[in-house]
Design an enzyme around this catalytic site. Structure first.
Site, PDB file in Angstrom:
ATOM      1  N   ASP A 144      -8.855   1.060 -25.362  1.00 45.85           N
ATOM      2  CA  ASP A 144      -9.372   1.055 -24.135  1.00 45.85           C
ATOM      3  C   ASP A 144      -8.813   2.461 -23.454  1.00 45.85           C
ATOM      4  O   ASP A 144      -7.815   3.090 -23.653  1.00 45.85           O
ATOM      5  CB  ASP A 144      -8.643  -0.193 -23.390  1.00 45.85           C
ATOM      6  N   GLU A 183       2.135  -7.854   8.447  1.00 51.93           N
ATOM      7  CA  GLU A 183       2.657  -6.537   8.104  1.00 51.93           C
ATOM      8  C   GLU A 183       3.379  -6.216   7.445  1.00 51.93           C
ATOM      9  O   GLU A 183       3.853  -5.275   6.726  1.00 51.93           O
ATOM     10  CB  GLU A 183       3.409  -6.088   9.633  1.00 51.93           C
ATOM     11  N   PRO A 220       0.686  -1.254   0.036  1.00 52.16           N
ATOM     12  CA  PRO A 220       0.052  -0.014  -0.006  1.00 52.16           C
ATOM     13  C   PRO A 220       0.888   1.164  -0.044  1.00 52.16           C
ATOM     14  O   PRO A 220       0.387   2.300  -0.420  1.00 52.16           O
ATOM     15  CB  PRO A 220      -0.858  -0.121   1.333  1.00 52.16           C
ATOM     16  N   ARG A 269      -2.177  -8.209 -21.072  1.00 57.15           N
ATOM     17  CA  ARG A 269      -3.107  -7.586 -22.185  1.00 57.15           C
ATOM     18  C   ARG A 269      -2.172  -7.050 -22.983  1.00 57.15           C
ATOM     19  O   ARG A 269      -2.664  -6.841 -24.167  1.00 57.15           O
ATOM     20  CB  ARG A 269      -3.902  -6.672 -21.331  1.00 57.15           C
TER      21      ARG A 269
HETATM   22  N1  SAH Z   1       1.805  -2.983   7.222  1.00 60.80           N
HETATM   23  C1  SAH Z   1       1.434  -2.436   6.100  1.00 60.80           C
HETATM   24  C2  SAH Z   1       0.321  -3.270   5.344  1.00 60.80           C
HETATM   25  C3  SAH Z   1       0.335  -4.746   5.163  1.00 60.80           C
HETATM   26  S1  SAH Z   1      -1.053  -5.350   4.334  1.00 60.80           S
HETATM   27  C4  SAH Z   1       1.248  -1.107   5.823  1.00 60.80           C
HETATM   28  O1  SAH Z   1       0.522  -0.401   6.525  1.00 60.80           O
HETATM   29  O2  SAH Z   1       1.925  -0.440   4.936  1.00 60.80           O
HETATM   30  C5  SAH Z   1      -0.217  -6.879   3.882  1.00 60.80           C
HETATM   31  C6  SAH Z   1       0.390  -7.250   2.675  1.00 60.80           C
HETATM   32  O3  SAH Z   1      -0.811  -6.927   1.692  1.00 60.80           O
HETATM   33  C7  SAH Z   1       1.063  -6.206   2.122  1.00 60.80           C
HETATM   34  O4  SAH Z   1       2.532  -6.711   2.398  1.00 60.80           O
HETATM   35  C8  SAH Z   1       1.261  -6.137   0.631  1.00 60.80           C
HETATM   36  O5  SAH Z   1       1.659  -7.175  -0.063  1.00 60.80           O
HETATM   37  C9  SAH Z   1      -0.342  -6.327   0.314  1.00 60.80           C
HETATM   38  N2  SAH Z   1      -1.253  -5.353   0.161  1.00 60.80           N
HETATM   39  C10 SAH Z   1      -2.186  -4.498   1.118  1.00 60.80           C
HETATM   40  N3  SAH Z   1      -2.639  -3.673   0.448  1.00 60.80           N
HETATM   41  C11 SAH Z   1      -2.145  -3.231  -0.529  1.00 60.80           C
HETATM   42  C12 SAH Z   1      -2.271  -2.250  -1.753  1.00 60.80           C
HETATM   43  N4  SAH Z   1      -2.963  -1.273  -1.506  1.00 60.80           N
HETATM   44  N5  SAH Z   1      -1.409  -2.442  -2.865  1.00 60.80           N
HETATM   45  C13 SAH Z   1      -0.889  -3.645  -2.858  1.00 60.80           C
HETATM   46  N6  SAH Z   1      -0.247  -4.388  -2.096  1.00 60.80           N
HETATM   47  C14 SAH Z   1      -1.226  -4.278  -0.971  1.00 60.80           C
END
Ligand code: SAH
Length: 352
Positions: free
Chosen positions: A142, A89, A62, A127
């Site tokens: 697209d 995490e 994220p 794609r």
């Molecule tokens: N502690 C982290 C969140 C971990 S969520 C933080 O707050 O930044 C667990 C896993 O889900 C992450 O390691 C990632 O691989 C995936 N993930 C969660 N949300 C995501 C998003 N918006 N985009 C891409 N991967 C995501």
């Protein structure tokens, strides 16, 4: 995958875990959540690494760069991509720092794991592999490919719950249909995602009549260079406006292929011409390039980009009845006219 257009290998991180329980994660120092440990991740990376091809390592997170068509296009050039799906995490930061090339986020929300983001990345990359989507023209049309949203689509039945398919789509008139599609794309992008305009390639969405005009002070114009520049942007030959008969003759002699006129008024088709006067230096009331792009997209008639060897003439030039906007390039008058024209055309009409 069946047609050998791409290969996807799944590697189970568990296979690299420690002890009887094949443990991968451990308590995070400081917070107590669970984190994937670096040595196990490294062991998996070494296993997935194909000899000879340097892998591009992605961590869906994220906190990564927001996914976009541009990002996916550049990834699609990679021969070998490894995606590490986090959980809990996430991954030990030292592994990320040392071995991850790019963190990608699929949006400002938090998921439980990186598996769905990985599938999104793989699907959108695939794609772009020739042969994956049956009709390759469809990919280009697209949303986002040229930076604009796609037009709405309809199929049979013609009449459904009192709603009809737009008449023009059944007309069989190719020209009208493509005008309708362009218009709908523009309308959608401007109302839903105006932020996209800055990075969109808008040349294909503009009316066919887009031209470059140069107000000439003397014959020192590299017209041949400018003609090829215009061709590169799918524009017709530039118009040269020269006030004196003498200068017009000189330019015609030097460049028999030139389109030389005595005044700008000859070019306008009434209310339907939008003029953008382009200055290299600063000008009051000039518009932001995004706003110029937006107005060009909204305009249905012809568009003229007007440049001058002597910029003060641009202000004098009366354009009765024509909507005209000023734009300053930010180049501060330090560059030759050709470069100003090249950079301005690229800003407004270039590929994203
Ligand atoms: N502690 C982290 C969140 C971990 S969520 C933080 O707050 O930044 C667990 C896993 O889900 C992450 O390691 C990632 O691989 C995936 N993930 C969660 N949300 C995501 C998003 N918006 N985009 C891409 N991967 C995501």
């Amino acid at each position: 995958m069946k047609n050998n257009l791409l290969r996807v290998n799944l590697v189970n991180l568990r296979d690299f875990g420690r002890g009887n329980y094949r443990q991968l994660d451990d308590y995070a120092f400081g917070s107590g959540g669970m984190v994937f440990a670096a040595p196990q991740l490294k062991a998996a990376l070494d296993f997935a690494d194909i000899e000879g091809v340097k892998p591009f390592v992605i961590y869906p997170s994220p906190q990564g760069a927001l996914i976009s068509q541009e990002l996916i296009e550049s990834l699609a050039h990679q021969e070998h991509v490894i995606i590490f799906c986090g959980h809990y995490e996430g991954l030990d930061e030292r592994f990320v720092e040392k071995y991850v090339d790019l963190e990608i986020s699929i949006g400002d929300c938090v998921l439980t794991g990186g598996e769905l983001p990985a599938m999104i990345i793989i699907d959108s990359m695939s794609r772009l592999v020739p042969g994956v989507v049956g009709k390759s023209k469809a990919v280009i049309e697209d949303s986002f490919y040229r930076g604009m949203l796609d037009n709405p689509n309809y199929t049979r039945p013609f009449d459904w719950e009192g709603l009809q398919v737009p008449e023009v789509l059944l007309s069989g008139n190719e020209k009208q249909i493509s005008r309708w599609r362009r218009h709908e794309s523009i309308k959608r992008t401007l109302t839903r995602r105006p932020d996209l305009i800055s990075r969109a390639s808008i040349r294909d969405y503009l009316a066919d009549k887009v031209g470059v005009v140069i107000l000439a002070r003397d014959e020192n114009i590299d017209l041949r260079g400018l003609i090829s520049l215009c061709e590169a942007y799918n524009l017709s030959r530039p118009f040269v406006i020269a006030k004196s008969h003498e200068l017009r003759e000189t330019i015609k002699n030097l460049y028999p292929e030139a389109k030389v006129l005595g005044s700008l008024a000859k070019l306008s088709d009434g209310q339907n011409t939008l003029c953008v006067k382009i200055f290299s230096g600063s000008r009051e009331n000039s518009l932001h390039s995004l706003e110029v792009k937006r107005r060009c997209l909204e305009h249905e008639g012809s568009i003229l980009f007007i440049f001058a060897q002597d910029e003060s003439e641009l202000l004098d030039e009366r354009l009765e009845g024509l909507s005209s906007y000023l734009y300053e390039s930010g180049l501060n008058g330090l560059v030759p006219l050709n470069i100003l024209i090249g950079t301005a055309l690229d800003r407004f009409l270039g590929k994203r």
